[in-house]
Design a protein around this motif. Structure first.
Motif, PDB file in Angstrom:
ATOM      1  N   THR A 115      19.881 -24.880 -31.890  1.00  0.00           N
ATOM      2  CA  THR A 115      20.289 -26.237 -32.260  1.00  0.00           C
ATOM      3  C   THR A 115      21.135 -26.868 -31.165  1.00  0.00           C
ATOM      4  O   THR A 115      21.516 -26.215 -30.197  1.00  0.00           O
ATOM      5  N   ALA A 141      14.038 -24.738 -34.462  1.00  0.00           N
ATOM      6  CA  ALA A 141      14.801 -25.585 -33.540  1.00  0.00           C
ATOM      7  C   ALA A 141      15.118 -26.925 -34.179  1.00  0.00           C
ATOM      8  O   ALA A 141      14.298 -27.502 -34.887  1.00  0.00           O
ATOM      9  N   ALA A 142      16.326 -27.409 -33.919  1.00  0.00           N
ATOM     10  CA  ALA A 142      16.744 -28.730 -34.409  1.00  0.00           C
ATOM     11  C   ALA A 142      17.719 -29.323 -33.419  1.00  0.00           C
ATOM     12  O   ALA A 142      18.599 -28.633 -32.910  1.00  0.00           O
ATOM     13  N   SER A 145      16.125 -32.830 -27.472  1.00  0.00           N
ATOM     14  CA  SER A 145      15.700 -32.256 -26.199  1.00  0.00           C
ATOM     15  C   SER A 145      16.231 -33.143 -25.076  1.00  0.00           C
ATOM     16  O   SER A 145      16.174 -34.365 -25.161  1.00  0.00           O
ATOM     17  N   GLU A 151      11.169 -30.409 -23.713  1.00  0.00           N
ATOM     18  CA  GLU A 151      10.196 -31.307 -24.336  1.00  0.00           C
ATOM     19  C   GLU A 151       8.761 -30.791 -24.200  1.00  0.00           C
ATOM     20  O   GLU A 151       7.990 -30.810 -25.168  1.00  0.00           O
ATOM     21  N   LEU A 155       9.556 -26.812 -26.992  1.00  0.00           N
ATOM     22  CA  LEU A 155       9.258 -27.360 -28.316  1.00  0.00           C
ATOM     23  C   LEU A 155       7.781 -27.284 -28.673  1.00  0.00           C
ATOM     24  O   LEU A 155       7.422 -27.384 -29.858  1.00  0.00           O
ATOM     25  N   LYS A 156       6.926 -27.090 -27.687  1.00  0.00           N
ATOM     26  CA  LYS A 156       5.486 -26.999 -27.949  1.00  0.00           C
ATOM     27  C   LYS A 156       4.997 -25.554 -28.036  1.00  0.00           C
ATOM     28  O   LYS A 156       3.810 -25.316 -28.248  1.00  0.00           O
ATOM     29  N   VAL A 160       7.720 -21.766 -31.920  1.00  0.00           N
ATOM     30  CA  VAL A 160       8.833 -22.685 -32.191  1.00  0.00           C
ATOM     31  C   VAL A 160       8.434 -23.679 -33.288  1.00  0.00           C
ATOM     32  O   VAL A 160       7.398 -24.336 -33.209  1.00  0.00           O
ATOM     33  N   ASP A 161       9.284 -23.762 -34.280  1.00  0.00           N
ATOM     34  CA  ASP A 161       9.124 -24.724 -35.379  1.00  0.00           C
ATOM     35  C   ASP A 161      10.228 -25.772 -35.224  1.00  0.00           C
ATOM     36  O   ASP A 161      11.376 -25.539 -35.565  1.00  0.00           O
ATOM     37  N   TYR A 162       9.851 -26.936 -34.696  1.00  0.00           N
ATOM     38  CA  TYR A 162      10.848 -27.976 -34.403  1.00  0.00           C
ATOM     39  C   TYR A 162      11.036 -28.893 -35.605  1.00  0.00           C
ATOM     40  O   TYR A 162      10.091 -29.482 -36.116  1.00  0.00           O
ATOM     41  N   ARG A 163      12.286 -29.037 -36.052  1.00  0.00           N
ATOM     42  CA  ARG A 163      12.610 -29.829 -37.235  1.00  0.00           C
ATOM     43  C   ARG A 163      13.192 -31.200 -36.902  1.00  0.00           C
ATOM     44  O   ARG A 163      13.611 -31.928 -37.794  1.00  0.00           O
TER      45      ARG A 163
END
Length: 296
Positions: A115, A141-142, A145, A151, A155-156, A160-163
């Motif tokens: 985070t 992830a929260a 970026s 980015e 995050l891709k 990774v699970d971006y919230r």
């Protein structure tokens, strides 16, 4: 590069921790409080002496003229030298969310929470390298970026699970749903080495361990108090061992959570910090009253 100095007439403790800046700031009894939580001088390495030296001079001037100083941990307090006597430690701690987050039982895949400001200097590349051989590990992830690596790569990544950007309350809830909180800082300057991450106390208040790189000075405090796991920043294998130990650590997580919560509530909660701020307000008000009496 610029500096902003906030001068305000101190009346009550309420004005400090309620952020009430409505006071008349154009008065003759101004008092200056400087909050040193991320030093501009420490952001520049020795390679940038031409910038670092004048910034250090400006920082020193602030310390001289300030009525009181606020720093975020004892390590930064120790670095103040002769100015320690007018410094107060207010840690980067959240409001206590209560016990319910720390007592929830974790099921399913092992998860690590990332985070805050996300960029390459926060260990994102090392974390991906450490978790690549462990497809069963998920990274939650929260936050924001702040570079192309975060980015376009982090995050891709498939693990990774971006919230997105979340509220402080939602951040604590996400931390509690994970097995550990990640807090790496590349040791590229003094500001990173003396980082005072709120992630440490966020993890403690929800009963989760924090994973830090050992170059960050506060990681030793976390290890000494059994609330953190550490390895060198570039030690991917060491980080991998920590990550791989999390499923087994989940078995003892209830007892760990109880210990971490107890330490947080008794010594590091926002209620304790708020009380210190209130005492600071009283001291400043007494000093102002004394000055008024002397001038009368």
């Amino acid at each position: 590069l610029y500096f902003m100095f906030f001068f305000f007439k101190q009346k009550t403790a309420y004005e400090i921790y309620q952020c009430d800046w409505s006071s008349d700031v154009c008065s003759s009894d101004l008092q200056l409080i400087c909050d040193f939580y991320d030093s501009h001088a420490d952001r520049f390495s020795e390679k940038f002496l031409g910038i670092r030296m004048p910034v250090q001079a400006a920082s020193y001037f602030c310390k001289v003229i300030a009525s009181r100083l606020i720093v975020t941990d004892r390590l930064r307090w120790e670095r103040l030298g002769r100015f320690r006597k007018k410094a107060l430690i207010i840690e980067n701690v959240p409001e206590d969310p209560g016990n319910y987050l720390s007592t929830q039982q974790l099921v399913g895949e092992t998860k690590i929470f990332v985070t805050g400001a996300m960029n390459r200097s926060r260990g994102l590349e090392q974390l991906l390298q450490a978790t690549d051989p462990c497809p069963e590990i998920r990274i939650i992830a929260a936050g924001q970026s702040s570079d192309r690596y975060a980015e376009e790569v982090f995050l891709k990544h498939k693990q990774v699970d971006y919230r997105g950007v979340v509220t402080p309350k939602e951040s604590l809830e996400l931390a509690a749903s994970c097995d550990a909180v990640f807090a790496f800082y590349a040791p590229i300057n003094q500001n990173q080495i003396f980082a005072s991450p709120n992630k440490l106390f966020d993890a403690m208040c929800v009963g989760r361990p924090v994973i830090m790189n050992s170059e960050v000075r506060i990681s030793q405090w976390a290890a000494d108090n059994s609330v953190g796991l550490a390895c060198p920043y570039e030690d991917v294998l060491g980080l991998q061992k920590i990550v791989q130990s999390l499923p087994e650590r989940r078995l003892s997580l209830p007892s760990f959570a109880s210990m971490a919560r107890k330490l947080f509530v008794e010594e590091h909660s926002w209620e304790i910090m708020e009380k210190s701020l209130g005492e600071l307000g009283s001291v400043l008000e007494e000093g102002r009253a004394s000055a008024d009496r002397a001038a009368a």
